[in-house]
Scaffold this active site. Sequence first.
Site, mmCIF file in Angstrom:
data_model
loop_
_atom_site.group_PDB
_atom_site.id
_atom_site.type_symbol
_atom_site.label_atom_id
_atom_site.label_comp_id
_atom_site.label_asym_id
_atom_site.label_seq_id
_atom_site.Cartn_x
_atom_site.Cartn_y
_atom_site.Cartn_z
ATOM 1 C CE LYS A 158 -4.008 -2.163 0.541
ATOM 2 N NZ LYS A 158 -5.147 -1.982 -0.384
ATOM 3 C CE LYS A 257 -10.442 -5.496 -4.282
ATOM 4 N NZ LYS A 257 -10.267 -4.262 -3.488
HETATM 5 MG MG MG Z 1 -7.119 -2.048 -4.331
#
Ligand code: MG
Length: 365
Positions: A158, A257
């Site tokens: 991240k 997703k």
């Molecule tokens: Mg992502």
Amino acid sequence: MELRTIKIPLVSAFESSIGTEEFKEALIAIVRKDGVTAYGECVAGHGPWYSEETIASANYVICQFLAPLLFKMDIANSQQFLGLSRNVRGNNMAVACVEMALWDLLGKLKEQSISKLIRGEKREVEVGVAVGFQPSVHALVDKIASSLADGYRRIKIKIKPGYDIQPLRAIRERFPNILLQVDANAAYTLNDLHLLKQLDEFNLLLIEQPLAHDDLFNHSKLQKQLSTPICLDESIRSVEIALQAIEIDACRIINIKPGRVRGLECSKQIHDLCMRRKIPVWCGGMLETGIGRAFNVALASLPGFTLPGDTSASRNYFKKDITTPEFELTNNGTLEVPLEPGIGVQVNEKLVDSYTIAKNILTPE
Ligand code: MG
């Protein structure tokens, strides 16, 4: 139909630019029909940080609007359910939760795995690991070393303003050749262009969702200035948006997703579109329990999933997952695609009971 809100302790807190999670809360749909029990998982979080949906909002939408539609159907048909639910705008994670339970039900009734139902081809899928923010660059590099030792072949970190160039430089010094990608969860704007351009020097597989979740236009402007492919996650909520993003070159890779795009059927449509347009796809993760993980692995068995997903092994996240067997990394750095009917893993209902913090039982009137 039963809805359970469960709370599972995480092995370690997961921090991204969205926040820190110490427990995983999930909404599980349990659908019973003709002696068969099927499961769906809603990937909404406790708060509206990833999208506007929350566990509470999804619970409400399912109880008030989706369960009554489900009870109108006499067979397990996820496409029919999608049609019936078209007047429910947004709330994709709530819709996906029910839609996926119907895929599990259909698979169990037909004695076919989800992978087989959607015409998946792979028997195992390559997986990488997502490493959250660490307290120091040193801790980050150590964490990556241990993930590589575990057998993961692709690392994602991240990033956010102030936590980008320096950690990447440290990672590349130690591991010059690993498959590496970054996820910004929309933490930057075009004012950071000079900085985002510097990311090109780190030989990244992709930069995931650098700009706002609802901004295709500026991603298109940014992509023209970068040699690293942009991958969109939060922005891609439907096959129509995926097409727009591809048309205007707002991304060159897409993270699929199921929860974000209304379920498995829409995931498959985006996959098919991307195959036609030669856009690589991969399956992202939302810290799913074994139920959601089983759907992700089945989805990633489709041939267009050519990049390793974020669907890592259960033990990476949970002290004890609610399904058996748990998903474990093979020696090839892959997860095996379950081939038993439906989701292909058993749900430990006793464990689900012990993790349950709220329950709703819904029956046809
Ligand atoms: Mg992502």
